[in-house]
Design a protein around this motif. Structure first.
Motif, PDB file in Angstrom:
ATOM      1  N   SER A 132      39.342  33.210  44.380  1.00 29.35           N
ATOM      2  CA  SER A 132      40.028  32.819  44.360  1.00 29.35           C
ATOM      3  C   SER A 132      40.600  34.075  43.172  1.00 29.35           C
ATOM      4  N   MET A 133      40.269  34.821  42.530  1.00 32.63           N
ATOM      5  CA  MET A 133      40.739  36.393  41.752  1.00 32.63           C
ATOM      6  C   MET A 133      41.318  36.791  42.750  1.00 32.63           C
ATOM      7  N   GLN A 134      40.589  37.472  43.641  1.00 29.92           N
ATOM      8  CA  GLN A 134      40.736  38.401  44.784  1.00 29.92           C
ATOM      9  C   GLN A 134      41.889  38.101  44.940  1.00 29.92           C
ATOM     10  N   ASP A 135      42.899  36.378  45.485  1.00 28.55           N
ATOM     11  CA  ASP A 135      44.879  36.196  45.541  1.00 28.55           C
ATOM     12  C   ASP A 135      44.868  36.532  44.549  1.00 28.55           C
ATOM     13  N   LEU A 136      44.294  36.399  43.274  1.00 29.15           N
ATOM     14  CA  LEU A 136      45.398  36.390  41.652  1.00 29.15           C
ATOM     15  C   LEU A 136      45.486  37.813  42.051  1.00 29.15           C
ATOM     16  N   LEU A 137      44.689  39.023  41.848  1.00 29.22           N
ATOM     17  CA  LEU A 137      45.169  40.551  41.925  1.00 29.22           C
ATOM     18  C   LEU A 137      45.838  40.607  43.022  1.00 29.22           C
ATOM     19  N   LEU A 138      46.305  40.422  44.630  1.00 27.97           N
ATOM     20  CA  LEU A 138      46.409  40.336  45.483  1.00 27.97           C
ATOM     21  C   LEU A 138      48.297  40.426  45.182  1.00 27.97           C
ATOM     22  N   ASN A 139      48.052  39.643  44.385  1.00 28.06           N
ATOM     23  CA  ASN A 139      49.836  38.818  44.095  1.00 28.06           C
ATOM     24  C   ASN A 139      50.164  39.800  42.957  1.00 28.06           C
ATOM     25  N   ALA A 140      49.591  39.701  41.568  1.00 24.97           N
ATOM     26  CA  ALA A 140      49.729  40.655  40.666  1.00 24.97           C
ATOM     27  C   ALA A 140      50.217  42.078  41.128  1.00 24.97           C
ATOM     28  N   TRP A 141      48.851  42.636  41.438  1.00 23.36           N
ATOM     29  CA  TRP A 141      49.745  44.243  42.852  1.00 23.36           C
ATOM     30  C   TRP A 141      51.454  44.206  42.802  1.00 23.36           C
ATOM     31  N   ASP A 142      51.132  43.418  43.640  1.00 23.53           N
ATOM     32  CA  ASP A 142      52.635  43.157  44.607  1.00 23.53           C
ATOM     33  C   ASP A 142      53.589  42.862  43.877  1.00 23.53           C
ATOM     34  N   ARG A 143      52.972  42.223  42.501  1.00 20.45           N
ATOM     35  CA  ARG A 143      54.734  41.646  42.274  1.00 20.45           C
ATOM     36  C   ARG A 143      55.345  42.509  41.418  1.00 20.45           C
ATOM     37  N   SER A 144      53.844  43.275  40.459  1.00 19.54           N
ATOM     38  CA  SER A 144      54.140  43.979  39.568  1.00 19.54           C
ATOM     39  C   SER A 144      54.680  45.946  40.165  1.00 19.54           C
ATOM     40  N   GLY A 145      53.880  45.749  41.409  1.00 21.73           N
ATOM     41  CA  GLY A 145      53.965  47.341  41.574  1.00 21.73           C
ATOM     42  C   GLY A 145      53.645  48.313  40.862  1.00 21.73           C
TER      43      GLY A 145
END
Lengths: 256, 282
Positions: A169-182
């Protein structure tokens, strides 16, 4: 567009044998670079160079052409053992960068609440750090780094100490955080699947002395962000093939 | 320090996925407390029995009742011109004055030793020199230098308190998690901010442990400090009683000193739990 450039660096500790030799790596905004390799290949040293915790014996580390002289808030770091401040509450940990910058407490609280929501910890701002689970603590560590609004996010095996379920679940969180922050992201891991799942580019390192032996571009993370399920990605033939291929690269030196 | 090691192994370990789980030892039978209670009760019983049958002359071993009576008598009427509370107040006053002084000196020295090699070179020999000297050995020197008034008494106690606080603080500074320091640096901390927001709070548990050990060390030099030209204090009260062979007051004084030491230790532990609840949980 921010550009972190590591150019032909050599690193040695106290004049000993080189830990890294002739290593180059570029990270640009929007990229998710994952470094994999067996332990002792200098992955963490590479991250410490990018963060400015270490200085190269030769070669250079620069951001947009300016030489890196030390750590800075443009390159926020997430640590393997979370490195949170247990004397501060969860929210105060998240807004630590703002506290250093002298931002007023009310403003800091609002910002912390916003970031805690992003990492899925809404409402836990008042909790002491030591009452959080390992997975929750890594989320706080990520929120603390994102709060500095960094151009680059450097993560040293942030999921290494977590159990398998939490890690997924943390992997998805990292993907989203990366996508959102750029933010241009550099992640160190020894998990081959994790690397394939998250990266836009994978860098394979080999030990003694630490060097890059392979680079490859992948797009499984983008497929996940486009809505494909994690299980269907990880079970797909191209993912399995890429995993075997990558494992071969990591271990072929040993067999030879 | 052996006490702290024992506590560290008993401290609840960090749970990975059950943040609210209570440590199992809270639900266990308090074996240590029960055993300790039985031990104390047996010792008092043995004392009472041997005193009752006069196995030793009353001059050597007064009975618990006689010691209790001495307590009431000294608390109400006083002994050598002061009540028990005045003796206690005088002693506590000296120990706390010494504690404030020792802390103000020892914490900065501890930081210097822990944070800089030059600081260590300067202060380490001094502390290592002072540490093993028994207070009775430097008592005459203190009197020659500072006279027989309060300052030399407070100083004797303060010197005994110095080393534990310095050593504990220095150890705390040295064991600051480098990742936490790096985390703060990568979030933009200056050197001053690093000291204030990371090093100082990280070191606080060690400083408090040092203070707790120092309070014990200082309290145990009380009798030495009150050896010369005191007119009040528990140590002075015991010595006066010894000169008049008032053994029940001597024994009562010893018990009061032990009880106060226990109370001080307990309040410091309470303070630690309040001020640094995170200590030992990382």
């Amino acid at each position: 567009m921010p550009h972190l450039a590591i150019e032909t660096v050599t690193l040695r500790y106290d004049g000993g044998a080189p830990v890294l030799t002739n290593l180059s790596l570029d990270i640009r905004s929007g990229e998710f670079v994952v470094v994999v390799g067996r332990s002792g290949c200098g992955k963490t040293s590479l991250l410490n160079l990018a963060a400015g915790f270490l200085k190269p014996a030769s070669g250079s580390v620069s951001v947009d052409g300016r030489k890196v002289e030390g750590p800075g808030a443009d390159r926020a770091v997430v640590f393997q053992n979370d490195a949170l401040f247990p004397w501060l509450s969860t929210a105060e940990n998240v807004s630590f960068a703002a506290r250093l910058a002298g931002v007023a407490p009310a403003e800091r609280g609002a910002e912390a609440e916003r970031l805690l929501e992003i990492v899925g910890l809404a409402g836990l701002g008042d909790r002491p750090i030591w009452q959080l689970s390992g997975g929750q603590r890594q989320r706080v560590g990520l929120a603390r780094a994102l709060a500095a609004n960094p151009a680059f996010l450097l993560m040293d095996e942030p999921l290494g100490a977590l159990d398998a379920m939490t890690r997924e679940s943390m992997q998805d969180l990292l993907l989203n955080a990366w996508d959102r922050s750029g933010a241009g992201t550099l992640l160190i891991t020894h998990g081959v699947e994790e690397a394939l799942y998250l990266a836009t580019r994978i860098v394979v390192m080999a030990p003694a002395p630490g060097r890059v032996i392979r680079r490859l571009d992948v797009d499984f993370g983008r497929r996940r962000l486009a809505g494909e399920s994690a299980r269907s990605i990880k079970a797909s033939p191209e993912f399995v093939a890429a995993r075997e291929d990558l494992l071969d690269s990591i271990f072929e030196r040993e067999a030879a | 320090m052996s006490l702290d090691l024992a506590d560290a192994t008993l401290a609840p370990s960090r749970t990975t996925e059950r943040p609210d789980a209570t440590p199992a030892r809270e639900r266990k039978t308090p074996v240590v407390a029960i055993t300790a209670g039985v031990t104390i009760a047996s010792l008092i019983a043995a004392w009472a029995i041997s005193a009752h049958f006069r196995l030793l002359p009353a001059l050597f071993l007064p009975s618990p009742v006689e010691v209790g009576r001495a307590f009431v008598m000294v608390a109400r009427d006083g002994f050598v011109d002061a009540t028990l509370w005045q003796h206690l107040g005088a002693s506590l006053g000296r120990v706390f004055a010494a504690l404030v002084g020792a802390t103000l000196v020892a914490v900065p020295i501890g930081f210097a030793i822990g944070a800089s090699r030059i600081g260590r070179g300067i202060f380490d020999p001094i502390i290592e020199f002072l540490r093993p000297i028994p207070p009775l050995a430097y008592l005459p020197l203190m009197i020659i230098w500072f006279g027989i008034g309060e300052p030399s008494k407070i100083l004797i106690i303060a010197i005994a308190m110095l080393a534990p606080i310095v050593i504990s603080t220095a150890a705390g500074v040295k064991s600051v998690d480098p990742d936490r320091v790096n985390a703060a640096r990568s979030l933009g901390a200056t050197r001053g901010q690093l000291l204030r927001h990371v090093v100082l709070p990280s070191t606080l548990p060690s400083i408090l442990t040092g203070i707790r050990i120092a309070l014990g060390a200082g309290w145990s030099t009380l009798v030495a400090a009150e050896l010369v030209a005191a007119s009040r204090g528990l140590g002075f009260m015991i010595q006066s009683a010894a000169q008049f062979l008032v053994t029940d007051v001597v024994l009562m004084g010893i018990l009061v000193i032990a009880a106060v030491a226990f109370a001080l230790e307990a309040s410091l532990r309470w303070l630690e739990r309040r001020l640094v609840p995170w200590a030992g949980r990382n």
